[in-house]
Design a protein around this motif. Structure first.
Motif, mmCIF file in Angstrom:
data_model
loop_
_atom_site.group_PDB
_atom_site.id
_atom_site.type_symbol
_atom_site.label_atom_id
_atom_site.label_comp_id
_atom_site.label_asym_id
_atom_site.label_seq_id
_atom_site.Cartn_x
_atom_site.Cartn_y
_atom_site.Cartn_z
ATOM 1 N N TYR A 177 0.783 -1.236 0.000
ATOM 2 C CA TYR A 177 0.000 0.000 0.000
ATOM 3 C C TYR A 177 0.816 1.289 0.000
ATOM 4 O O TYR A 177 0.268 2.353 -0.216
ATOM 5 C CB TYR A 177 -0.945 0.019 1.210
ATOM 6 N N GLY A 178 2.112 1.204 0.264
ATOM 7 C CA GLY A 178 2.937 2.413 0.339
ATOM 8 C C GLY A 178 2.944 3.216 -0.944
ATOM 9 O O GLY A 178 2.942 4.445 -0.919
ATOM 10 N N HIS A 179 2.909 2.534 -2.074
ATOM 11 C CA HIS A 179 2.918 3.242 -3.360
ATOM 12 C C HIS A 179 1.670 4.087 -3.558
ATOM 13 O O HIS A 179 1.684 5.043 -4.325
ATOM 14 C CB HIS A 179 3.079 2.256 -4.525
ATOM 15 N N LEU A 180 0.589 3.756 -2.856
ATOM 16 C CA LEU A 180 -0.630 4.567 -2.958
ATOM 17 C C LEU A 180 -0.435 5.934 -2.314
ATOM 18 O O LEU A 180 -1.056 6.916 -2.717
ATOM 19 C CB LEU A 180 -1.811 3.850 -2.305
ATOM 20 N N LYS A 181 0.426 5.983 -1.315
ATOM 21 C CA LYS A 181 0.705 7.249 -0.634
ATOM 22 C C LYS A 181 1.766 8.045 -1.381
ATOM 23 O O LYS A 181 1.605 9.232 -1.621
ATOM 24 C CB LYS A 181 1.159 6.988 0.805
ATOM 25 N N TRP A 182 2.857 7.373 -1.740
ATOM 26 C CA TRP A 182 3.983 8.085 -2.317
ATOM 27 C C TRP A 182 4.116 7.881 -3.813
ATOM 28 O O TRP A 182 4.744 8.688 -4.480
ATOM 29 C CB TRP A 182 5.274 7.707 -1.597
ATOM 30 N N GLY A 183 3.591 6.811 -4.308
ATOM 31 C CA GLY A 183 3.553 6.570 -5.745
ATOM 32 C C GLY A 183 4.873 6.718 -6.472
ATOM 33 O O GLY A 183 4.903 7.120 -7.620
ATOM 34 N N GLY A 184 5.964 6.410 -5.787
ATOM 35 C CA GLY A 184 7.251 6.470 -6.452
ATOM 36 C C GLY A 184 7.950 7.814 -6.299
ATOM 37 O O GLY A 184 9.077 7.962 -6.710
#
Length: 130
Positions: A22-29
């Motif tokens: 789920y981290g990519h949903l917050k920071w998206g790269g």
């Protein structure tokens, strides 16, 4: 002691797993510092790179998960059956997710979410019944 070590390793594993999933949903790269100024904008990172990044994080999840299961499993001298290991892992997953979603995404825990968590913990109690 093996039981406590198992639970701590499962906790560590689930922290990595939650960030991988789920981290990519917050920071998206984007860099973390950049995320605040671009909140709400889609990631500029290609999906394949996000997947590879998540796999890289998930490696550390497995570095904790595999030893936790080996230590905790009754067949290896641990205190838990396979069913008990799985339901403990699911309960820890949900707890980590609740903290993650509350702190990073500011999601509110509604009554139906809380009831669902209670029911999972009822399942944990049931799996330990003889």
């Amino acid at each position: 002691m093996r039981g406590l070590s198992t639970i701590l390793l499962l906790l560590c594993s689930n922290i990595f797993m939650t960030f991988a999933w789920y981290g990519h949903l917050k920071w998206g790269g984007r860099a973390v510092a950049d995320a605040a100024s671009q909140a709400g904008k889609p990631s500029s990172m290609p999906l394949i790179l996000l997947i590879l990044l998540s796999w890289g994080i998930a490696f550390f999840e497995y570095c904790c998960q595999v030893p936790a299961n080996r230590l905790g499993f009754k067949g290896n001298g641990g205190p838990f059956t396979l069913y008990q290991l799985k339901i403990i892992q699911e309960a820890i997953t949900l707890l980590v997710f609740v903290v993650f979603s509350a702190l990073l995404f500011k999601e509110n825990l509604r009554w139906n979410h809380a009831l669902a968590l209670v029911l999972v913990f009822v399942a944990v109690a049931l799996v330990f019944k003889k």
